[in-house]
Write an enzyme that holds these catalytic residues in place. Structure first.
Site, PDB file in Angstrom:
ATOM      1  N   ASP A  15      46.689  43.461  48.676  1.00  0.00           N
ATOM      2  CA  ASP A  15      45.261  43.078  48.639  1.00  0.00           C
ATOM      3  C   ASP A  15      44.445  43.462  49.874  1.00  0.00           C
ATOM      4  O   ASP A  15      43.613  42.667  50.347  1.00  0.00           O
ATOM      5  CB  ASP A  15      45.132  41.558  48.421  1.00  0.00           C
ATOM      6  CG  ASP A  15      45.652  41.091  47.074  1.00  0.00           C
ATOM      7  OD1 ASP A  15      46.175  41.919  46.318  1.00  0.00           O
ATOM      8  OD2 ASP A  15      45.545  39.888  46.786  1.00  0.00           O
ATOM      9  N   ASP A  53      43.650  42.546  43.972  1.00  0.00           N
ATOM     10  CA  ASP A  53      43.100  41.376  43.284  1.00  0.00           C
ATOM     11  C   ASP A  53      41.899  41.860  42.460  1.00  0.00           C
ATOM     12  O   ASP A  53      41.053  42.602  42.995  1.00  0.00           O
ATOM     13  CB  ASP A  53      42.665  40.352  44.346  1.00  0.00           C
ATOM     14  CG  ASP A  53      42.738  38.916  43.876  1.00  0.00           C
ATOM     15  OD1 ASP A  53      43.702  38.566  43.166  1.00  0.00           O
ATOM     16  OD2 ASP A  53      41.831  38.137  44.227  1.00  0.00           O
ATOM     17  N   HIS A  55      39.231  40.595  39.438  1.00  0.00           N
ATOM     18  CA  HIS A  55      38.789  39.510  38.562  1.00  0.00           C
ATOM     19  C   HIS A  55      37.587  39.884  37.698  1.00  0.00           C
ATOM     20  O   HIS A  55      36.632  40.503  38.191  1.00  0.00           O
ATOM     21  CB  HIS A  55      38.389  38.290  39.399  1.00  0.00           C
ATOM     22  CG  HIS A  55      39.496  37.743  40.239  1.00  0.00           C
ATOM     23  ND1 HIS A  55      40.762  37.513  39.758  1.00  0.00           N
ATOM     24  CD2 HIS A  55      39.524  37.362  41.551  1.00  0.00           C
ATOM     25  CE1 HIS A  55      41.515  37.013  40.729  1.00  0.00           C
ATOM     26  NE2 HIS A  55      40.800  36.922  41.834  1.00  0.00           N
ATOM     27  N   HIS A  59      35.778  34.347  36.224  1.00  0.00           N
ATOM     28  CA  HIS A  59      37.217  34.083  36.394  1.00  0.00           C
ATOM     29  C   HIS A  59      37.462  32.638  36.832  1.00  0.00           C
ATOM     30  O   HIS A  59      36.701  32.059  37.620  1.00  0.00           O
ATOM     31  CB  HIS A  59      37.816  35.049  37.423  1.00  0.00           C
ATOM     32  CG  HIS A  59      39.300  34.982  37.503  1.00  0.00           C
ATOM     33  ND1 HIS A  59      39.965  34.417  38.572  1.00  0.00           N
ATOM     34  CD2 HIS A  59      40.255  35.387  36.635  1.00  0.00           C
ATOM     35  CE1 HIS A  59      41.270  34.493  38.350  1.00  0.00           C
ATOM     36  NE2 HIS A  59      41.478  35.072  37.194  1.00  0.00           N
ATOM     37  N   HIS A  88      34.922  36.726  44.700  1.00  0.00           N
ATOM     38  CA  HIS A  88      35.604  37.811  45.414  1.00  0.00           C
ATOM     39  C   HIS A  88      36.273  38.741  44.409  1.00  0.00           C
ATOM     40  O   HIS A  88      36.637  38.328  43.316  1.00  0.00           O
ATOM     41  CB  HIS A  88      36.658  37.248  46.378  1.00  0.00           C
ATOM     42  CG  HIS A  88      37.805  36.598  45.660  1.00  0.00           C
ATOM     43  ND1 HIS A  88      37.738  35.319  45.155  1.00  0.00           N
ATOM     44  CD2 HIS A  88      39.026  37.067  45.331  1.00  0.00           C
ATOM     45  CE1 HIS A  88      38.873  35.026  44.558  1.00  0.00           C
ATOM     46  NE2 HIS A  88      39.679  36.057  44.635  1.00  0.00           N
ATOM     47  N   LYS A 113      45.930  42.508  39.563  1.00  0.00           N
ATOM     48  CA  LYS A 113      46.344  41.153  39.176  1.00  0.00           C
ATOM     49  C   LYS A 113      45.143  40.231  39.160  1.00  0.00           C
ATOM     50  O   LYS A 113      44.161  40.466  39.874  1.00  0.00           O
ATOM     51  CB  LYS A 113      47.413  40.639  40.137  1.00  0.00           C
ATOM     52  CG  LYS A 113      46.934  40.621  41.580  1.00  0.00           C
ATOM     53  CD  LYS A 113      48.053  40.289  42.524  1.00  0.00           C
ATOM     54  CE  LYS A 113      47.576  40.219  43.959  1.00  0.00           C
ATOM     55  NZ  LYS A 113      46.565  39.191  44.227  1.00  0.00           N
ATOM     56  N   CYS A 158      48.561  35.343  48.666  1.00  0.00           N
ATOM     57  CA  CYS A 158      49.073  36.467  47.872  1.00  0.00           C
ATOM     58  C   CYS A 158      50.317  37.115  48.472  1.00  0.00           C
ATOM     59  O   CYS A 158      51.226  37.518  47.746  1.00  0.00           O
ATOM     60  CB  CYS A 158      47.959  37.474  47.627  1.00  0.00           C
ATOM     61  SG  CYS A 158      46.644  36.741  46.606  1.00  0.00           S
TER      62      CYS A 158
END
Ligand SMILES: [Zn+2]
Length: 212
Positions: A15, A53, A55, A59, A88, A113, A158
Site C-alpha cells: 500500500d 488498497d 475502494h 465503501h 482514502h 484489495k 495492512c
C-alpha cells in the site's frame, strides 16, 4: 544476522499509495522516508508483489459511509469490529495510485484489495470477513515461493495483517521493520507487534538483507 535472498523468496510492498503517505488523509508519519529503502531492498529480490488498497464509493470502511460516525471510531459489522477511516484510496483517484517514487519495474503482481463494497481488506491475502481469499497464497504456492518479507504501510494494519496471513498460509514470514511505518491509533502499533511476535513472525531490519 544477514539473510541471503533467493528464488523462493518474495518481497511484498504493502500500500505505498499517496493517501497513506504524509500529506494524504491517512498518511503514516515518515512513510516517505522508507521509499528509498524499499527500492533498494527490491533490487535484491527476483520476486516482488505490490498491494494496493482500492475502494469503491460508499465503501464500508469509510466513516463517510456511516452518517453520524467519525473517522477512527470502531463499529461492529457482520464480520466483526471495523475501524472507520477518512476517505482514502477510492477507485481512480490520485490518492489511490502507488507513489511514482516506488521504482520497482520488475514487480510481477499488484494485488488490489478492499474492492468489495461491504468488506474491508487490510490483508493482501484475505478480506476482513476472514473467508474471502485474494488468491495471493495460491499464486505464491504455484511459484514455489516459501519465504515472505513484508514492507510498506501501515505496520499496525495492512502490513501486520498481511504478515499474519502469510504466516498462517504456511509461508515463513518476516517484517522488515525499518521499511515500514505505522498509523498507531488506540494502541494499534503495540498490539500489532505483539500479535506478530506471538505468531512467530521474524522482525528484521533492512540491513539484515542489504548487508548480505
Ligand atoms: Zn482502505
Amino acid at each position: 544476522m544477514t539473510i541471503d535472498i533467493g528464488a523462493n523468496d518474495v518481497l511484498i510492498v504493502v500500500d505505498m499509495q499517496y493517501d497513506f503517505l504524509p500529506g494524504g488523509p491517512l498518511g503514516a508519519p515518515g512513510a516517505d522516508h522508507i521509499i528509498p529503502l524499499i527500492n533498494a531492498l527490491a533490487t535484491r529480490f527476483a520476486n516482488v508483489v505490490l498491494t494496493q488498497d482500492w475502494h469503491p464509493p460508499g465503501h464500508v470502511s469509510l466513516a463517510s459511509s456511516h452518517p453520524g460516525r467519525q473517522p477512527f471510531e470502531t463499529i461492529e459489522l457482520s464480520y466483526g469490529p471495523q475501524v472507520l477511516w477518512p476517505d482514502h484510496c477510492l477507485w481512480g483517484t490520485h490518492g489511490a495510485e502507488i507513489s511514482a517514487e516506488i521504482v520497482i519495474p520488475h514487480a510481477q503482481l499488484i494485488i488490489r484489495k478492499g474492492y468489495n463494497r461491504d468488506v474491508d481488506s487490510y490483508s493482501g491475502f484475505q478480506e476482513a470477513d476472514r473467508k474471502t481469499h485474494t488468491g495471493l497464497a495460491g499464486y505464491l504456492k504455484e511459484r514455489a515461493i516459501d519465504r515472505v518479507f513484508v514492507t510498506g504501510v501501515a505496520t499496525d494494519f495492512c502490513v501486520g495483517w498481511t504478515a499474519l496471513d502469510a504466516q498462517s498460509a504456511g509461508l515463513q514470514t518476516a517484517v522488515i521493520e525499518d521499511a515500514t511505518r505505522g498509523i498507531d491509533t488506540n494502541g494499534s502499533m503495540h498490539r500489532a507487534w505483539a500479535n506478530m511476535t506471538t505468531a512467530g513472525i521474524n522482525r528484521l531490519q533492512s540491513n539484515d538483507i542489504l548487508a548480505a
